[in-house]
Design a protein around this motif. Structure first.
Motif, PDB file in Angstrom:
ATOM      1  N   THR A 117     101.083  13.758  35.205  1.00 49.93           N
ATOM      2  CA  THR A 117     101.358  13.738  33.767  1.00 49.93           C
ATOM      3  C   THR A 117     100.216  13.106  32.985  1.00 49.93           C
ATOM      4  O   THR A 117     100.248  13.062  31.755  1.00 49.93           O
ATOM      5  CB  THR A 117     102.650  12.963  33.481  1.00 49.93           C
ATOM      6  OG1 THR A 117     102.527  11.627  34.009  1.00 49.93           O
ATOM      7  CG2 THR A 117     103.844  13.660  34.126  1.00 49.93           C
ATOM      8  N   ARG A 118      99.221  12.582  33.678  1.00 46.15           N
ATOM      9  CA  ARG A 118      98.001  12.066  33.070  1.00 46.15           C
ATOM     10  C   ARG A 118      96.883  12.191  34.104  1.00 46.15           C
ATOM     11  O   ARG A 118      97.154  12.372  35.294  1.00 46.15           O
ATOM     12  CB  ARG A 118      98.185  10.609  32.639  1.00 46.15           C
ATOM     13  CG  ARG A 118      98.582   9.633  33.737  1.00 46.15           C
ATOM     14  CD  ARG A 118      98.674   8.237  33.143  1.00 46.15           C
ATOM     15  NE  ARG A 118      99.089   7.229  34.094  1.00 46.15           N
ATOM     16  CZ  ARG A 118     100.290   6.638  34.095  1.00 46.15           C
ATOM     17  NH1 ARG A 118     101.205   7.007  33.216  1.00 46.15           N
ATOM     18  NH2 ARG A 118     100.581   5.700  34.972  1.00 46.15           N
ATOM     19  N   PRO A 119      95.624  12.094  33.679  1.00 44.41           N
ATOM     20  CA  PRO A 119      94.527  12.263  34.634  1.00 44.41           C
ATOM     21  C   PRO A 119      94.595  11.246  35.775  1.00 44.41           C
ATOM     22  O   PRO A 119      94.834  10.053  35.553  1.00 44.41           O
ATOM     23  CB  PRO A 119      93.278  12.043  33.778  1.00 44.41           C
ATOM     24  CG  PRO A 119      93.703  12.422  32.394  1.00 44.41           C
ATOM     25  CD  PRO A 119      95.138  11.969  32.291  1.00 44.41           C
ATOM     26  N   VAL A 120      94.393  11.736  36.977  1.00 45.01           N
ATOM     27  CA  VAL A 120      94.342  10.901  38.175  1.00 45.01           C
ATOM     28  C   VAL A 120      93.016  11.181  38.871  1.00 45.01           C
ATOM     29  O   VAL A 120      92.650  12.341  39.078  1.00 45.01           O
ATOM     30  CB  VAL A 120      95.517  11.204  39.132  1.00 45.01           C
ATOM     31  CG1 VAL A 120      95.330  10.477  40.461  1.00 45.01           C
ATOM     32  CG2 VAL A 120      96.841  10.804  38.493  1.00 45.01           C
ATOM     33  N   VAL A 121      92.292  10.120  39.197  1.00 44.94           N
ATOM     34  CA  VAL A 121      91.017  10.263  39.898  1.00 44.94           C
ATOM     35  C   VAL A 121      91.141   9.580  41.254  1.00 44.94           C
ATOM     36  O   VAL A 121      91.497   8.396  41.328  1.00 44.94           O
ATOM     37  CB  VAL A 121      89.853   9.642  39.107  1.00 44.94           C
ATOM     38  CG1 VAL A 121      88.525   9.919  39.824  1.00 44.94           C
ATOM     39  CG2 VAL A 121      89.810  10.172  37.688  1.00 44.94           C
ATOM     40  N   ILE A 122      90.859  10.325  42.318  1.00 50.30           N
ATOM     41  CA  ILE A 122      90.897   9.790  43.680  1.00 50.30           C
ATOM     42  C   ILE A 122      89.479   9.834  44.226  1.00 50.30           C
ATOM     43  O   ILE A 122      88.892  10.910  44.342  1.00 50.30           O
ATOM     44  CB  ILE A 122      91.839  10.603  44.580  1.00 50.30           C
ATOM     45  CG1 ILE A 122      93.241  10.655  43.959  1.00 50.30           C
ATOM     46  CG2 ILE A 122      91.899  10.004  45.982  1.00 50.30           C
ATOM     47  CD1 ILE A 122      94.150  11.671  44.620  1.00 50.30           C
ATOM     48  N   GLY A 123      88.930   8.685  44.540  1.00 51.19           N
ATOM     49  CA  GLY A 123      87.552   8.620  45.013  1.00 51.19           C
ATOM     50  C   GLY A 123      87.476   8.258  46.484  1.00 51.19           C
ATOM     51  O   GLY A 123      88.168   7.347  46.945  1.00 51.19           O
TER      52      GLY A 123
END
Length: 317
Positions: A117-123
Protein backbone atom coordinates in the motif's frame (compact mmCIF):
# COMPACT_ATOMS: atom_id res chain seq x y z
CA UNK A 1 -1.86 -15.56 17.53
CA UNK A 2 -2.00 -12.32 15.58
CA UNK A 3 1.39 -10.80 14.83
CA UNK A 4 2.06 -7.27 16.03
CA UNK A 5 3.15 -4.47 13.75
CA UNK A 6 6.88 -3.97 13.18
CA UNK A 7 9.86 -6.30 13.37
CA UNK A 8 9.01 -9.81 14.57
CA UNK A 9 9.80 -10.23 18.28
CA UNK A 10 12.52 -12.67 19.42
CA UNK A 11 10.16 -15.25 20.95
CA UNK A 12 7.97 -15.47 17.85
CA UNK A 13 11.06 -15.50 15.64
CA UNK A 14 12.58 -18.42 17.55
CA UNK A 15 9.50 -20.63 17.47
CA UNK A 16 8.07 -19.73 14.07
CA UNK A 17 11.13 -18.99 11.92
CA UNK A 18 14.42 -20.18 13.41
CA UNK A 19 13.14 -23.65 14.31
CA UNK A 20 11.69 -24.09 10.82
CA UNK A 21 14.63 -22.97 8.69
CA UNK A 22 17.76 -25.07 8.91
CA UNK A 23 21.10 -23.39 9.63
CA UNK A 24 19.54 -20.04 10.44
CA UNK A 25 21.31 -18.01 13.12
CA UNK A 26 18.74 -15.74 14.78
CA UNK A 27 21.40 -13.55 16.36
CA UNK A 28 22.56 -12.17 13.02
CA UNK A 29 21.01 -10.08 10.26
CA UNK A 30 23.61 -11.36 7.82
CA UNK A 31 24.90 -14.73 6.66
CA UNK A 32 28.59 -15.56 6.33
CA UNK A 33 29.57 -18.19 3.76
CA UNK A 34 33.30 -18.92 3.83
CA UNK A 35 34.73 -15.44 3.14
CA UNK A 36 31.60 -13.98 1.53
CA UNK A 37 28.91 -12.22 3.58
CA UNK A 38 25.36 -11.45 2.41
CA UNK A 39 22.61 -9.42 4.06
CA UNK A 40 19.09 -8.21 3.22
CA UNK A 41 16.87 -5.52 4.77
CA UNK A 42 13.39 -4.15 3.97
CA UNK A 43 12.35 -0.52 4.43
CA UNK A 44 8.64 -0.45 5.24
CA UNK A 45 8.23 2.87 7.08
CA UNK A 46 5.92 5.52 5.66
CA UNK A 47 8.72 7.59 4.19
CA UNK A 48 9.79 9.07 0.87
CA UNK A 49 13.44 8.29 1.72
CA UNK A 50 13.37 4.51 1.41
CA UNK A 51 16.12 4.39 -1.19
CA UNK A 52 18.61 6.10 1.12
CA UNK A 53 17.61 4.03 4.14
CA UNK A 54 17.81 0.75 2.23
CA UNK A 55 21.42 1.22 1.14
CA UNK A 56 22.59 2.22 4.60
CA UNK A 57 20.69 -0.61 6.32
CA UNK A 58 22.17 -3.26 4.02
CA UNK A 59 25.77 -2.08 4.08
CA UNK A 60 25.73 -1.46 7.85
CA UNK A 61 24.56 -5.02 8.50
CA UNK A 62 27.26 -6.29 6.19
CA UNK A 63 30.06 -4.26 7.77
CA UNK A 64 28.96 -5.49 11.21
CA UNK A 65 29.65 -9.01 9.90
CA UNK A 66 33.24 -7.96 9.26
CA UNK A 67 32.83 -7.62 5.50
CA UNK A 68 33.67 -4.88 3.03
CA UNK A 69 30.42 -3.98 1.20
CA UNK A 70 30.87 -4.37 -2.56
CA UNK A 71 27.50 -4.99 -4.22
CA UNK A 72 23.99 -3.73 -3.47
CA UNK A 73 20.87 -5.04 -5.24
CA UNK A 74 17.43 -3.44 -4.68
CA UNK A 75 13.87 -4.71 -5.01
CA UNK A 76 11.35 -1.86 -5.36
CA UNK A 77 7.67 -2.63 -4.80
CA UNK A 78 5.25 0.20 -5.58
CA UNK A 79 1.47 0.27 -5.03
CA UNK A 80 -0.93 0.73 -7.95
CA UNK A 81 -1.37 4.38 -8.85
CA UNK A 82 2.23 5.32 -8.04
CA UNK A 83 3.68 8.13 -10.11
CA UNK A 84 6.76 7.50 -12.21
CA UNK A 85 8.44 10.36 -10.33
CA UNK A 86 8.35 8.25 -7.15
CA UNK A 87 10.33 5.55 -8.92
CA UNK A 88 12.81 8.10 -10.23
CA UNK A 89 13.27 9.60 -6.78
CA UNK A 90 13.95 6.21 -5.18
CA UNK A 91 16.37 5.29 -7.98
CA UNK A 92 18.24 8.59 -7.56
CA UNK A 93 18.45 8.04 -3.79
CA UNK A 94 19.88 4.55 -4.27
CA UNK A 95 22.40 5.71 -6.86
CA UNK A 96 23.65 8.67 -4.81
CA UNK A 97 23.87 6.76 -1.52
CA UNK A 98 25.62 3.79 -3.15
CA UNK A 99 28.28 6.20 -4.44
CA UNK A 100 28.75 7.62 -0.95
CA UNK A 101 29.39 4.19 0.58
CA UNK A 102 31.36 2.94 -2.42
CA UNK A 103 29.18 0.00 -3.47
CA UNK A 104 28.17 -1.09 -6.95
CA UNK A 105 24.44 -1.32 -7.68
CA UNK A 106 23.82 -4.58 -9.50
CA UNK A 107 20.67 -6.36 -10.66
CA UNK A 108 17.47 -5.84 -8.69
CA UNK A 109 13.77 -5.83 -9.50
CA UNK A 110 11.03 -3.20 -9.79
CA UNK A 111 7.30 -3.96 -9.69
CA UNK A 112 3.94 -2.28 -9.20
CA UNK A 113 1.75 -4.56 -7.10
CA UNK A 114 -1.39 -4.44 -4.97
CA UNK A 115 0.51 -6.50 -2.39
CA UNK A 116 1.81 -3.20 -0.93
CA UNK A 117 0.00 0.00 0.00
CA UNK A 118 3.11 2.21 -0.02
CA UNK A 119 6.60 1.92 -1.54
CA UNK A 120 8.72 -0.86 -0.07
CA UNK A 121 12.44 -1.12 -0.77
CA UNK A 122 14.29 -4.37 -0.04
CA UNK A 123 18.06 -4.14 -0.31
CA UNK A 124 20.53 -7.01 -0.52
CA UNK A 125 24.26 -6.40 -0.08
CA UNK A 126 27.27 -8.68 -0.45
CA UNK A 127 30.99 -8.41 0.12
CA UNK A 128 34.18 -10.15 1.15
CA UNK A 129 35.09 -10.53 4.81
CA UNK A 130 38.24 -8.76 5.93
CA UNK A 131 41.06 -11.34 6.27
CA UNK A 132 41.87 -12.35 9.82
CA UNK A 133 38.88 -10.65 11.42
CA UNK A 134 36.65 -12.23 14.02
CA UNK A 135 33.08 -11.02 14.42
CA UNK A 136 31.35 -14.15 15.74
CA UNK A 137 30.13 -14.53 19.32
CA UNK A 138 33.01 -16.87 20.40
CA UNK A 139 33.40 -17.36 24.14
CA UNK A 140 33.10 -13.77 25.26
CA UNK A 141 33.77 -13.69 28.98
CA UNK A 142 32.10 -11.52 31.60
CA UNK A 143 34.04 -8.30 31.93
CA UNK A 144 34.44 -7.62 28.21
CA UNK A 145 33.65 -4.00 27.45
CA UNK A 146 30.67 -2.71 25.46
CA UNK A 147 31.41 0.38 23.35
CA UNK A 148 28.96 2.41 21.28
CA UNK A 149 29.81 4.76 18.43
CA UNK A 150 28.15 8.08 17.63
CA UNK A 151 24.70 8.64 19.17
CA UNK A 152 21.41 6.81 19.61
CA UNK A 153 18.42 7.88 17.53
CA UNK A 154 20.47 9.32 14.66
CA UNK A 155 18.44 7.83 11.85
CA UNK A 156 15.14 8.45 13.61
CA UNK A 157 16.01 12.07 14.31
CA UNK A 158 17.01 12.59 10.68
CA UNK A 159 13.79 11.00 9.45
CA UNK A 160 11.65 13.14 11.74
CA UNK A 161 13.42 16.30 10.61
CA UNK A 162 12.88 15.39 6.95
CA UNK A 163 9.38 13.87 7.03
CA UNK A 164 7.86 16.09 9.75
CA UNK A 165 9.62 19.34 8.97
CA UNK A 166 6.42 21.40 8.64
CA UNK A 167 5.38 20.28 12.12
CA UNK A 168 8.81 20.80 13.70
CA UNK A 169 9.66 24.18 12.17
CA UNK A 170 6.79 25.76 14.13
CA UNK A 171 8.38 24.52 17.36
CA UNK A 172 12.17 24.63 16.90
CA UNK A 173 14.74 27.08 15.47
CA UNK A 174 15.53 26.81 11.77
CA UNK A 175 19.23 26.26 12.55
CA UNK A 176 18.39 23.20 14.62
CA UNK A 177 16.34 21.71 11.79
CA UNK A 178 19.16 22.36 9.33
CA UNK A 179 21.57 20.46 11.60
CA UNK A 180 19.32 17.45 11.97
CA UNK A 181 18.45 17.37 8.25
CA UNK A 182 22.18 16.78 7.68
CA UNK A 183 22.41 13.82 10.09
CA UNK A 184 22.46 11.45 7.11
CA UNK A 185 26.20 12.10 6.82
CA UNK A 186 26.61 9.90 9.91
CA UNK A 187 24.37 7.00 8.88
CA UNK A 188 27.09 4.69 7.56
CA UNK A 189 28.84 2.46 10.12
CA UNK A 190 31.36 1.11 7.60
CA UNK A 191 34.19 3.40 8.87
CA UNK A 192 33.82 2.40 12.54
CA UNK A 193 33.52 -1.29 11.69
CA UNK A 194 36.87 -1.10 9.93
CA UNK A 195 38.40 0.91 12.78
CA UNK A 196 37.15 -1.51 15.44
CA UNK A 197 38.49 -4.56 13.62
CA UNK A 198 41.93 -2.98 13.35
CA UNK A 199 42.18 -3.22 17.14
CA UNK A 200 41.83 -7.03 17.18
CA UNK A 201 39.02 -9.57 17.63
CA UNK A 202 35.70 -7.96 18.50
CA UNK A 203 31.97 -8.51 18.12
CA UNK A 204 30.02 -5.91 16.15
CA UNK A 205 26.29 -5.24 16.09
CA UNK A 206 24.63 -2.28 14.39
CA UNK A 207 22.00 -0.35 16.33
CA UNK A 208 18.95 -0.07 14.11
CA UNK A 209 15.24 -0.92 14.41
CA UNK A 210 13.97 -0.89 17.99
CA UNK A 211 16.78 1.39 19.11
CA UNK A 212 19.56 0.84 21.62
CA UNK A 213 17.42 -1.24 24.00
CA UNK A 214 16.59 -3.76 21.26
CA UNK A 215 20.23 -3.82 20.11
CA UNK A 216 21.50 -4.50 23.63
CA UNK A 217 19.02 -7.35 24.05
CA UNK A 218 20.24 -8.92 20.82
CA UNK A 219 23.86 -8.39 21.83
CA UNK A 220 23.25 -10.36 25.05
CA UNK A 221 21.75 -13.17 22.96
CA UNK A 222 24.78 -13.18 20.71
CA UNK A 223 27.28 -13.40 23.57
CA UNK A 224 25.23 -15.67 25.83
CA UNK A 225 25.93 -13.37 28.78
CA UNK A 226 24.26 -10.73 30.87
CA UNK A 227 24.84 -6.99 30.55
CA UNK A 228 25.41 -4.05 32.85
CA UNK A 229 24.92 -0.75 31.02
CA UNK A 230 25.26 2.79 32.36
CA UNK A 231 22.34 4.77 30.93
CA UNK A 232 24.15 8.09 31.41
CA UNK A 233 27.07 6.82 29.33
CA UNK A 234 24.88 6.13 26.27
CA UNK A 235 25.54 9.07 23.92
CA UNK A 236 22.47 10.99 22.76
CA UNK A 237 22.21 14.39 21.10
CA UNK A 238 20.02 17.11 22.56
CA UNK A 239 18.11 17.46 19.27
CA UNK A 240 17.05 13.82 19.57
CA UNK A 241 15.74 14.42 23.09
CA UNK A 242 13.85 17.52 21.94
CA UNK A 243 12.21 15.79 18.95
CA UNK A 244 11.24 12.63 20.80
CA UNK A 245 9.76 14.69 23.64
CA UNK A 246 7.76 16.61 21.04
CA UNK A 247 6.32 13.40 19.56
CA UNK A 248 6.13 11.68 22.98
CA UNK A 249 8.21 8.67 21.93
CA UNK A 250 11.12 6.90 23.63
CA UNK A 251 14.55 7.81 22.12
CA UNK A 252 16.03 4.58 23.50
CA UNK A 253 13.54 2.55 21.44
CA UNK A 254 13.80 4.61 18.24
CA UNK A 255 15.54 3.68 14.97
CA UNK A 256 19.25 4.31 15.54
CA UNK A 257 20.99 3.50 12.25
CA UNK A 258 24.46 5.04 12.24
CA UNK A 259 25.43 3.73 15.70
CA UNK A 260 27.46 0.56 16.27
CA UNK A 261 27.89 -1.66 19.34
CA UNK A 262 31.32 -3.21 19.87
CA UNK A 263 32.25 -5.95 22.35
CA UNK A 264 35.98 -6.06 23.00
CA UNK A 265 38.62 -7.18 25.48
CA UNK A 266 40.72 -4.19 24.41
CA UNK A 267 38.50 -1.13 24.88
CA UNK A 268 41.32 1.41 25.01
CA UNK A 269 42.66 0.17 21.67
CA UNK A 270 39.20 0.42 20.11
CA UNK A 271 38.65 3.93 21.45
CA UNK A 272 42.08 4.96 20.22
CA UNK A 273 41.31 3.72 16.71
CA UNK A 274 37.97 5.56 16.73
CA UNK A 275 39.60 8.79 17.86
CA UNK A 276 42.25 8.46 15.16
CA UNK A 277 39.49 8.29 12.54
CA UNK A 278 37.45 11.10 14.12
CA UNK A 279 34.57 8.79 15.10
CA UNK A 280 32.78 9.60 18.40
CA UNK A 281 32.67 6.56 20.68
CA UNK A 282 32.02 5.83 24.36
CA UNK A 283 32.32 2.87 26.69
CA UNK A 284 28.78 2.25 27.96
CA UNK A 285 29.06 -0.97 29.98
CA UNK A 286 30.27 -4.55 30.17
CA UNK A 287 29.27 -8.16 29.82
CA UNK A 288 28.32 -9.92 33.05
CA UNK A 289 27.85 -13.48 34.25
CA UNK A 290 24.32 -14.86 34.21
CA UNK A 291 21.38 -13.63 32.17
CA UNK A 292 20.41 -10.33 33.81
CA UNK A 293 20.42 -7.37 31.45
CA UNK A 294 20.76 -4.38 33.76
CA UNK A 295 20.47 -0.68 32.92
CA UNK A 296 21.84 1.59 35.67
CA UNK A 297 20.73 5.20 35.97
CA UNK A 298 22.79 6.47 38.89
CA UNK A 299 21.32 4.59 41.86
CA UNK A 300 18.29 3.30 39.97
CA UNK A 301 18.38 -0.16 38.39
CA UNK A 302 16.04 -1.46 35.70
CA UNK A 303 16.06 -4.64 33.64
CA UNK A 304 15.81 -4.73 29.86
CA UNK A 305 12.50 -6.01 28.56
CA UNK A 306 12.00 -7.95 25.35
CA UNK A 307 12.48 -5.66 22.33
CA UNK A 308 9.44 -3.53 21.59
CA UNK A 309 8.21 -2.22 18.21
CA UNK A 310 10.25 0.73 17.06
CA UNK A 311 8.97 3.99 18.57
CA UNK A 312 9.13 5.64 15.15
CA UNK A 313 6.20 3.49 14.02
CA UNK A 314 3.97 5.70 16.16
CA UNK A 315 4.81 8.61 13.86
CA UNK A 316 5.76 7.08 10.50
CA UNK A 317 4.15 3.62 10.74
Amino acid sequence: MELRNGKIGPNVFDRSVKKRIEQLDAAYDSAVLDQMAVTADPITLRTSLGGILSVYAAVNDLSAAGAVPEIYSPVLLLPPGSAEQELRDLSDQISETARKVNVQVSGGHTEVTSAVTRPVVIGTAAGQRRPGTETGPRSWRPGAAVIMTKWIGLEGTWLLSREKRDFLEDRFPAAMLERTCAYDRWLSTVPESAAALRSGPCLLHDVSEGGIFAALWTLAQMTGTGLEIDLKSIPVRQETIEYTDCFQINPYQMESGGALLIVTDRPEDVLREMAADGIPAARIGRLTAGNDKIIRNREEIRYLDLPQPDALLQVLG
